[in-house]
Write an enzyme that holds these catalytic residues in place. Structure first.
Site, PDB file in Angstrom:
ATOM      1  N   GLY A 268      49.259  30.303  38.573  1.00  0.00           N
ATOM      2  CA  GLY A 268      50.005  31.554  38.602  1.00  0.00           C
ATOM      3  C   GLY A 268      50.273  32.032  40.018  1.00  0.00           C
ATOM      4  O   GLY A 268      51.408  32.307  40.388  1.00  0.00           O
ATOM      5  N   ALA A 269      49.217  32.129  40.815  1.00  0.00           N
ATOM      6  CA  ALA A 269      49.376  32.658  42.164  1.00  0.00           C
ATOM      7  C   ALA A 269      48.108  32.405  42.951  1.00  0.00           C
ATOM      8  O   ALA A 269      47.105  31.964  42.395  1.00  0.00           O
ATOM      9  CB  ALA A 269      49.652  34.162  42.115  1.00  0.00           C
ATOM     10  N   GLU A 271      45.605  33.957  46.270  1.00  0.00           N
ATOM     11  CA  GLU A 271      45.256  35.162  47.017  1.00  0.00           C
ATOM     12  C   GLU A 271      45.087  34.971  48.527  1.00  0.00           C
ATOM     13  O   GLU A 271      44.350  35.736  49.161  1.00  0.00           O
ATOM     14  CB  GLU A 271      43.959  35.727  46.437  1.00  0.00           C
ATOM     15  CG  GLU A 271      42.676  34.894  46.718  1.00  0.00           C
ATOM     16  CD  GLU A 271      42.262  33.946  45.604  1.00  0.00           C
ATOM     17  OE1 GLU A 271      43.135  33.552  44.796  1.00  0.00           O
ATOM     18  OE2 GLU A 271      41.073  33.593  45.534  1.00  0.00           O
ATOM     19  N   HIS A 304      45.625  41.108  40.123  1.00  0.00           N
ATOM     20  CA  HIS A 304      44.515  40.154  40.288  1.00  0.00           C
ATOM     21  C   HIS A 304      44.460  39.622  41.726  1.00  0.00           C
ATOM     22  O   HIS A 304      43.417  39.665  42.375  1.00  0.00           O
ATOM     23  CB  HIS A 304      44.697  39.013  39.279  1.00  0.00           C
ATOM     24  CG  HIS A 304      43.636  37.959  39.343  1.00  0.00           C
ATOM     25  ND1 HIS A 304      42.558  37.942  38.492  1.00  0.00           N
ATOM     26  CD2 HIS A 304      43.477  36.895  40.160  1.00  0.00           C
ATOM     27  CE1 HIS A 304      41.795  36.906  38.779  1.00  0.00           C
ATOM     28  NE2 HIS A 304      42.329  36.249  39.800  1.00  0.00           N
ATOM     29  N   GLU A 305      45.592  39.145  42.198  1.00  0.00           N
ATOM     30  CA  GLU A 305      45.585  38.558  43.549  1.00  0.00           C
ATOM     31  C   GLU A 305      45.307  39.632  44.595  1.00  0.00           C
ATOM     32  O   GLU A 305      44.581  39.402  45.557  1.00  0.00           O
ATOM     33  CB  GLU A 305      46.920  37.849  43.852  1.00  0.00           C
ATOM     34  CG  GLU A 305      47.349  36.801  42.841  1.00  0.00           C
ATOM     35  CD  GLU A 305      46.288  35.776  42.489  1.00  0.00           C
ATOM     36  OE1 GLU A 305      45.414  35.503  43.326  1.00  0.00           O
ATOM     37  OE2 GLU A 305      46.330  35.256  41.354  1.00  0.00           O
ATOM     38  N   GLU A 327      36.153  34.974  40.618  1.00  0.00           N
ATOM     39  CA  GLU A 327      37.140  34.949  39.530  1.00  0.00           C
ATOM     40  C   GLU A 327      36.728  35.816  38.341  1.00  0.00           C
ATOM     41  O   GLU A 327      37.540  36.570  37.809  1.00  0.00           O
ATOM     42  CB  GLU A 327      37.433  33.510  39.098  1.00  0.00           C
ATOM     43  CG  GLU A 327      38.085  32.647  40.192  1.00  0.00           C
ATOM     44  CD  GLU A 327      39.365  33.229  40.759  1.00  0.00           C
ATOM     45  OE1 GLU A 327      39.914  34.189  40.188  1.00  0.00           O
ATOM     46  OE2 GLU A 327      39.817  32.732  41.826  1.00  0.00           O
TER      47      GLU A 327
HETATM   48  N1  B3K Z   1      42.282  31.510  43.143  1.00  0.00           N
HETATM   49  C1  B3K Z   1      43.477  30.954  42.591  1.00  0.00           C
HETATM   50  C2  B3K Z   1      43.251  29.741  41.776  1.00  0.00           C
HETATM   51  C3  B3K Z   1      43.194  28.490  42.547  1.00  0.00           C
HETATM   52  C4  B3K Z   1      43.171  27.300  41.624  1.00  0.00           C
HETATM   53  C5  B3K Z   1      42.915  26.043  42.354  1.00  0.00           C
HETATM   54  N2  B3K Z   1      42.977  24.896  41.485  1.00  0.00           N
HETATM   55  C6  B3K Z   1      44.231  31.947  41.779  1.00  0.00           C
HETATM   56  C7  B3K Z   1      43.440  33.054  41.226  1.00  0.00           C
HETATM   57  O1  B3K Z   1      42.563  32.891  40.411  1.00  0.00           O
HETATM   58  O2  B3K Z   1      43.642  34.154  41.643  1.00  0.00           O
HETATM   59 ZN    ZN Z   2      41.581  34.709  40.827  1.00  0.00          ZN
END
Ligand code: B3K
Ligand code: ZN
Length: 877
Positions: A268-269, A271, A304-305, A327
């Site tokens: 999705g995105a 951070e 979230h980000e 997370e």
């Molecule tokens: N921290 C990233 C996810 C990264 C995934 C790597 N395979 C997005 C998130 O959870 O905000």
């Molecule tokens: Zn995250």
């Protein structure tokens, strides 16, 4: 080349880094078919490390083309360092040194979308978890935090915008039409938070004044064609910034916050500090092209980000076993935010349905792991529902155990104590323990033990003594690698509902809801002065991520549905009632008996439709029968056709019996308000489209109505719902063909809308699904190289179209096997996610079971398998 037999990494082997990198200076010289990356690392021996070895190991991928290394300005000869399979060893380095390294990389050939790569015309990066090592040699681990300065050099005409983390320091013109920009990020960060972007991008700007009156520049960079799709993300960002100040006391720290939208992105995105990179699907939104669900997803992901800036960036993870530290906590924070921005009970129901359907299935399958895993082969396989969603539930339980004030004190302590550090889940729990005085020793098992606990509850009423007892027994099924579980600490919020639908007082203070702490295998709770046997309302608000098993009668469930003071449990009682009905129908379908519909469910659904005082969003949720995916999760053996047939029969019976009320509801909810993606309107549209779905079962009404809605729709929510209704209805076939064609014409230039078009067709339950998908693979709107498209067509077919995917001839499995092999070489992360449906083979009956297993075996035999897939396949076979 096949990845060598993947090594397992264990939490117990964690060692602090031998060296630290105080400062990191990077220069990216971007050229047509290569990029020269020069790095200068100010390293220092880590005083916390026991090791005195003079050699320095730096991670680095095999595609790094090493040009030269210098230690304190002295170039190294070939015998002073060695390349290994996964990095570089420099034999002798002083305790303090500056290491200069130059490598060449080829971003335009990088299809994995990890490290530096090209998406359409722009360059961008993705470094979490271990992508930075594909950019240059580095200590690519989250507990090495460094201050980064990054200079980008590129052709000015092609790449006028050059971005990296932090604040711009310098910029200027160079020879040959090239230019440079230098960025400096004053906050130390691990390499996984590094980012750069170079492209011809347009920008939408706004500003935010923080609680201490600092003005922050907010920028969303997109391709110019998408400039009209940024408002919602910008608004969501400003709301998130304010909310985090008010709710967690967290102020933004840099002077600017940037978001860049890219089309090719594995998730999705991301951070990255001050420079979030977003999948276009998680940031762009416009009523004409975007559904309500997608608007809400944008709001949630932007939040979230942004929230990661504190829970993840300022305080980061010591190692990847601690992933849920950032997370789980951040998902918890974004769900609180969404609950505050919209309806909290609707949000809770959506989150719980998702958890129960998908996380429970993961936790009962071969990839089951604790919220804090203790071993992995490929860390990218552990960005899971368990780490994210179950992790968030665990934080939620801590919140409810502590109460609002202590939870806030605990998070304040956690943030202030660990600001600038890379820490563990233990440190988070300790902070919560410290401020509250609670002992969370047993509670910590939620992080260490996998599997979904089951709590069985039995009630008994003593008419003479006027006591009512609830006896609780907990257990947890064996999960991969964990055969014996110790009892969990399970907070069970509950109430007792009397015959009039009133909550009974449960104690001398008159509380109508209490939280019962279940900490041993078996406990009994006795209530005094109970005049009549009540109906227990158990696990209110879904107070713990468990399966609660109580033998309700359908009358009791109907009673709770009508009266429970807890909105979540009102909905859940309806789900349980539907499950009782559906499970009987499924048994009958399996045994090829005639199907007979339960009248009680029809009656309660009819009452819901009649009661105009109810929130349409809630009525929609209550009218939704448990999804096929959820029926699969709760079944011991998945009889795909019986489940589908029984559910369709129930929908058909409901639609036929309630036709008039459904039509009346549809009309009542038809209006011409200007579109806004706000809770009240979303609720009305959701109910109207739910009703349309039922009416599709009535041949004389549905197809016409859906076709009309398709043509009249002023927004994508209604348009897509109508299209989906048409392509799932045999009797609407001719309309479906016209609608698909019209959609294709109207949205040919709208990538995200065309992805939806692919997805709607991929999930059509009508026959010959696989043929349709194969045909669509040849459509210009599809490309296997683009993760969104692979997910919209291939992912959706294999995970959300069970009747077609599980065709008894095994064609769906063979198809998936081929696609996984095709993606293996291109994009391991996307490929690995696609394997999931096959890993559930043990739950299918023959012949599917063996056919699925064969497909997995074939994948496993493939010569060039990447470790992402090897890990999943090995664990599943
Ligand atoms: N921290 C990233 C996810 C990264 C995934 C790597 N395979 C997005 C998130 O959870 O905000
Ligand atoms: Zn995250």
């Amino acid at each position: 080349m096949r990845d060598a037999t993947p090594q397992t990494i264990y939490l117990k082997d964690y060692k602090v880094p031998e060296f630290l990198i105080d400062k990191t200076n990077l220069v990216f010289d971007l050229n047509e078919d290569y990029c020269r990356v020069s790095s200068s690392l100010a390293i220092r021996r880590n005083p916390a490390s026991q090791s005195s070895s003079a050699s320095l190991f730096l991670h680095g991928g095999k595609d790094l083309d090493l040009q030269c290394i210098e230690v304190d300005d002295c170039p190294l000869n070939d015998d002073q360092y060695q390349r290994t399979e996964d990095g570089l060893i420099i034999n002798h380095v002083p305790d303090n040194a500056v290491i200069n390294i130059e490598v060449l990389i080829k971003p335009h050939l990088n299809t994995t979308m990890m490290g530096l790569y090209k998406s359409r015309t722009m360059y961008c990066t993705q470094c979490e978890a271990e992508g930075f090592r594909n950019i240059t040699f580095y200590l690519d681990r989250p507990d090495v935090m460094s201050e980064f300065t990054t200079k980008l050099i590129a052709d000015k005409h092609q790449f006028p915008v050059l971005l990296s983390n932090g604040n711009p320091l310098d910029q200027g013109e160079l020879d040959n039409g090239r230019h440079f920009v230098t960025w400096h990020d004053p906050f130390k960060k691990p390499a996984y938070l590094f980012a750069l972007v170079a492209g011809d991008l347009s920008v939408v700007e706004d500003s935010f004044t923080t609680c201490t009156n600092r003005e922050i520049l907010l920028q969303i960079f997109v391709e110019s064609k998408d400039l009209n799709k940024c408002d919602h993300a910008m608004l969501s960002l400003k709301k998130s910034m304010r909310w985090d100040e008010q709710t967690y006391g967290r102020e933004y720290d840099l002077d600017r916050f940037m978001i860049v939208a890219v089309d090719d992105f594995n998730m999705g995105a991301m951070e990255n500090k001050g420079l979030n990179i977003f999948n276009t699907s998680a940031v762009l939104a416009n009523p004409k092209t975007t559904t309500d669900a997608a608007f809400q997803r944008v709001e949630g992901i932007v939040a979230h980000e942004y929230f990661h800036n504190w829970s993840g960036n300022r305080v980061t993870c010591r190692d990847w076993f601690q992933l849920s530290l950032k997370e789980g906590f951040t998902v918890y924070r974004d769900s609180q935010f969404s609950a505050d921005m919209n309806s909290s009970v609707v949000k809770r129901i959506e989150d719980v349905s998702y958890l129960r359907t998908y996380q429970f299935a993961e936790d009962a399958g071969p990839m089951s792991h604790p919220v804090q895993p203790d071993a992995y082969m490929e860390i990218n396989n552990f960005y899971t529902l368990t780490v994210y969603e179950k992790g968030a539930e665990v934080v939620g339980m801590i919140h409810s155990l502590l109460g609002d004030a202590k939870f806030r004190q605990g998070s304040d302590l956690y943030f202030s104590r660990h600001d600038g550090q890379a820490v563990t889940i233990e440190e988070f729990v300790s902070a919560m323990e410290e401020v509250s005085g609670l002992d969370l020793k047993q509670f910590r098992r939620w992080y260490k033990q996998s599997g979904t606990p089951v709590v069985n509850v039995q009630s008994s009423y003593d008419a003479e003594a006027k006591t009512y007892s609830l006896n609780f027994n907990q257990s947890c099924p064996t999960t991969s690698g964990q055969s014996h579980k110790k009892p969990f600490f399970i907070p069970i919020k509950l109430g007792l509902v009397d015959a009039n639908g009133q909550d009974l007082p449960l104690n001398s203070q008159g509380d109508q809801s209490i939280v019962f702490s279940l900490y041993s295998n078996s406990q009994t709770l006795v209530f005094e002065n109970i005049q009549q046997p009540p109906v227990p309302s158990l696990l209110r608000g879904f107070s713990a991520p468990i399966k609660l098993d109580y033998n309700y009668t359908s009358d009791e469930l109907a009673h709770l549905m009508a009266h429970d003071s807890d909105g979540f449990n009102r909905w859940d009682a309806g789900q349980k009632l539907s499950l009782l009905v559906l499970n009987r129908l499924i048994d009958d379908a399996k045994a090829k008996r005639e199907l007979v519909m339960d009248q009680q469910l029809i009656t309660v659904f009819g009452e819901l439709l009649k009661d105009h005082s109810l929130d349409p969003a809630m009525v929609n949720l209550m009218l939704q029968l448990p999804s096929e995916a959820q029926l699969h999760e709760q079944a011991e053996t998945i009889y795909v056709d019986a489940i589908h047939g029984a559910r369709e029969f129930a929908r058909q019976s409901i639609a036929t019996a309630l036709q008039e009320q459904l039509v009346a509801t549809y009309k009542r909810l038809t209006d011409n308000q200007d579109y806004a993606p706000e809770a009240q309107q979303i609720g009305r549209r959701s109910l109207r489209n739910c009703v349309l779905g039922y009416l599709m079962q009535v041949e004389t009404v549905g197809p016409e109505l859906a076709w009309q809605q398709f043509n009249d729709a002023s927004n994508m929510t209604d348009k897509a719902a109508a299209l989906s209704a048409l392509v799932n209805c045999q009797a609407a076939d001719s309309y479906a063909v016209k609608a698909l064609h019209a959609f294709e014409q109207d949205y040919a230039d709208e990538t995200l809308a065309m992805n939806l078009w692919l997805q709607i067709q991929a999930t059509s339950k009508l026959n010959n699904g696989l043929e349709r998908v194969k045909d669509l693979m040849g459509h210009p709107a599809f490309s296997i190289n683009n993760p969104n498209k692979a997910r919209s067509l291939l992912g959706a077919f294999c995970s959300a179209n069970p009747v077609n995917f599980h065709h008894q001839d095994g064609s769906g499995y063979g198809f998936l096997q081929q696609q996984i092999i095709a993606l293996n070489a291109l994009n391991p992360q996307v490929a690995a996610r696609l394997v999931t449906p096959l890993t559930r083979w043990k739950k299918l009956p023959e012949p599917n079971r063996q056919l699925m297993r064969d497909a997995l075996q074939q994948i496993s035999n493939h010569k060039g398998l990447v470790k992402d897939i090897q890990e999943i396949v090995t664990k599943s076979l």
